[in-house]
Design an enzyme around this catalytic site. Structure first.
Site, mmCIF file in Angstrom:
data_model
loop_
_atom_site.group_PDB
_atom_site.id
_atom_site.type_symbol
_atom_site.label_atom_id
_atom_site.label_comp_id
_atom_site.label_asym_id
_atom_site.label_seq_id
_atom_site.Cartn_x
_atom_site.Cartn_y
_atom_site.Cartn_z
ATOM 1 C CG ASP A 201 -1.125 -10.139 5.258
ATOM 2 O OD1 ASP A 201 -1.764 -9.095 5.056
ATOM 3 O OD2 ASP A 201 -0.172 -10.499 4.567
ATOM 4 C CG HIS A 262 0.429 -6.727 4.115
ATOM 5 N ND1 HIS A 262 -0.699 -7.127 3.447
ATOM 6 C CD2 HIS A 262 1.238 -6.174 3.168
ATOM 7 C CE1 HIS A 262 -0.588 -6.848 2.154
ATOM 8 N NE2 HIS A 262 0.582 -6.256 1.956
ATOM 9 C CG ASP A 318 4.506 -6.941 1.471
ATOM 10 O OD1 ASP A 318 4.705 -6.943 2.701
ATOM 11 O OD2 ASP A 318 3.617 -7.625 0.937
ATOM 12 C CD GLU A 319 1.274 -5.579 -1.747
ATOM 13 O OE1 GLU A 319 1.063 -5.893 -2.911
ATOM 14 O OE2 GLU A 319 0.762 -6.166 -0.777
HETATM 15 C C1 ACM Z 1 3.655 -9.425 -2.038
HETATM 16 O O1 ACM Z 1 3.160 -10.162 -2.910
HETATM 17 N N1 ACM Z 1 2.959 -8.406 -1.567
HETATM 18 C C2 ACM Z 1 4.987 -9.670 -1.518
#
Ligand code: ACM
Length: 545
Positions: A201, A262, A318-319
């Protein structure tokens, strides 16, 4: 002498402790609650003469973990007599734990019939026998004469869901091999069978990749609250050891290598594959428009696929929007968008995820991604969705309607970085919502209307522990337990058999085991005894939603 006496006294107290508590519920205090239990008269005594005997089993069934755990808790060494021994005489089966194949039982299912002079465990898989033995361990208590007894009972049990998981974020803070093994022990006791390991991350990359040594020599330095924290990571040897340890406990380890967002630790180690970003989000992504990036990821995935026998690799996804600022201005990326008819930066993100899926599939694995992957145009036979955005139920329904298998991990109630008591200060909340034990226990029933028509696509559920505000093992324990016990029962026990009051009684008994493991659980029965351990800082009180 004084020290010796104190130790003796402590030992006696420890032996007395189970006597006080474990007799609740007729001594049947199993978590997760078995589907069917019939309590009988009498009890079986477990002692030095108890033999484990296997009958009619042609596959590998190990009792090593069971024997080790009995020895650790009670100092008793059980013997195992001839493999696949048929019963020779009445005499030879006296005081035995007989493991017998039963083809009628499904995968992971088991039956136990405890009689006064014999325990019969039936199953059709190594997993089933393993869980039968885990249930037996939870039924042992010490009587007034210090004998180890198991109440006579018939149990017929099988899991509700096949994926019963726990995710640990080892990037934000690093917990190390011994902590992971301890959690695998407890997961096994709870019949949890998936360990999702979030290894990379922003703050750090935590797994050795031989081809790219800078990932750990640079990328493993730092943590969420200290960018200079000494570098800490799992060597490939450590990973092999943990995967093998998990396998002995029938736990599959699924690595997560987060991308294209990430990815900060990777991008600062190898700037040539960085996708830019700004300020707090500098180097947040992989560069999605360079062939070199996909080669880099392919090479990493080759090593990951070799290390983890699981049929899945999690690629996060994600994100991405947090840190894709450069994607709007970078000439290579903008040219790439045009050349590949990708519409815009979101199209570029989707392109990246499709490539990542192809790479994972090329290693013979299925891809798992967070629920952002549902809209990228993947073949649902090649990927599995983890639904996490509880405020976006449409991400779940869309995934199901599009034919994806789904693992349920919505923030409410599956994120264990949310606080678990109104009085707690450190951790997340969503408006006035947080994840107390009752909320976790009321799952997946609390979302049953969303999944009612697609039950066969729900692989299971999982608790996720993100560690931005979990700076040490004490706090990790505090956030995980006892909530993980509720997740275990959510994944195993049919909804109509669940009963919170009954669960609480069994939690009280399980806490004795957690205490013996040195776990700093949140004591729901006496909240004042477990003050909230600090996160990195008191400023980490957050409210979202
Ligand atoms: C997450 O909580 N960003 C998967």
């Amino acid at each position: 002498m004084m020290r010796f006496l104190t130790e003796r006294l402590l030992l006696s107290l420890l032996l007395l402790f189970p006597l006080i508590n474990t007799h609740a519920n007729g001594g049947i205090n199993i978590i997760p609650k078995p589907q069917k239990v019939e309590i009988k008269e009498g009890q079986f005594e477990l002692n030095r003469k108890t033999q484990i005997v296997k009958k009619g089993i042609t596959y590998d069934v190990s009792t090593e973990v069971f024997k080790k755990d009995i020895n650790k808790s009670y100092g008793l060494s059980l013997i195992e007599s001839g493999i696949n021994d048929a019963r020779k005489s009445k005499q030879s089966i006296k005081n035995s734990i007989l493991l017998q194949h039963d083809a009628d039982l499904g995968f992971e299912a088991y039956r136990i019939d405890v009689k006064e002079n014999e325990i019969l465990c039936s199953a059709s898989s190594s997993e089933g026998f393993f869980y039968a033995l885990q249930s037996l361990i939870q039924m042992i208590s010490t009587d007034a004469k210090n004998r180890l007894t198991i109440p006579c009972v018939e149990i017929d049990d099988k899991p509700l869901l096949s994926w019963r998981g726990y995710m640990l974020d080892d990037s934000r803070h690093f917990f190390g091999k011994e902590a992971v093994k301890q959690y695998l022990d407890i997961m096994a006791r709870l019949k949890l069978n998936r360990f999702h390991w979030h290894l990379t991350d922003e703050p750090a990359w935590r797994i050795e990749i031989k081809r790219y040594p800078l990932l750990t020599s640079i990328g493993a330095i730092g943590s969420w609250d200290d960018k200079d924290a000494p570098h800490a990571f799992y060597s490939q040897q450590d990973v092999k050891e943990i995967v093998a340890y998990a396998a002995e406990r029938h736990i599959m380890v699924i690595p997560e290598i987060d991308m294209p967002g990430h990815a900060t630790a990777a991008a600062r180690s190898y700037p040539e594959i960085s996708g830019g970003g700004e300020g707090r989000w500098k180097d947040f992504t992989f560069h999605p428009a360079k062939e070199e990036t996909y080669e880099f990821i392919d090479n990493i995935m080759t090593e990951i696929a070799d290390l983890f026998p699981a049929p899945y690799i999690h690629i996060g996804a994600d994100e991405v929007h947090y840190g894709n600022q450069s994607w709007f201005t970078d000439k290579t990326m903008q040219d790439f968008i045009k050349a590949n008819n990708l519409k815009n930066e979101v199209g570029l993100e989707h392109y990246f995820v499709r490539r990542a899926c192809d790479i994972v599939n090329s290693k013979g694995k299925k891809m798992i991604g967070w629920d952002e992957i549902t809209s990228v145009g993947l073949d649902p036979s090649k990927a599995v969705v983890m639904w996490w955005r509880h405020d976006k139920p449409e991400a779940l329904t869309r995934s199901l309607n599009d034919g994806f298998d789904v693992i349920l991990t919505p923030r409410i109630p599956c994120y264990f970085d949310f606080v678990q008591d109104q009085s707690h200060e450190i951790g997340r909340r969503w408006g006035n919502k947080f994840n107390e034990l009752t909320t976790v226990y009321d799952f997946p029933e609390s979302i049953s209307s969303l999944i009612a028509n697609n039950k066969s696509q729900i692989l299971g559920l999982q608790a996720n522990l993100w560690t931005e505000r979990v700076a040490g093992k004490e706090r990790l324990d505090f956030m995980t337990f006892p909530r993980l016990l509720a997740i275990a029962e959510d994944g195993w026990t049919d909804a109509e058999k669940k009963d919170y009051e009954d669960f609480e009684k069994r939690v009280a008994v399980f806490l004795i085991y957690l205490k013996s493991e040195g776990i700093n659980y949140f004591d729901i029965f006496d909240k004042s005894t477990t003050p909230e351990p600090w996160g990195p800082s008191k400023a980490d009180v957050i409210s979202e939603g």
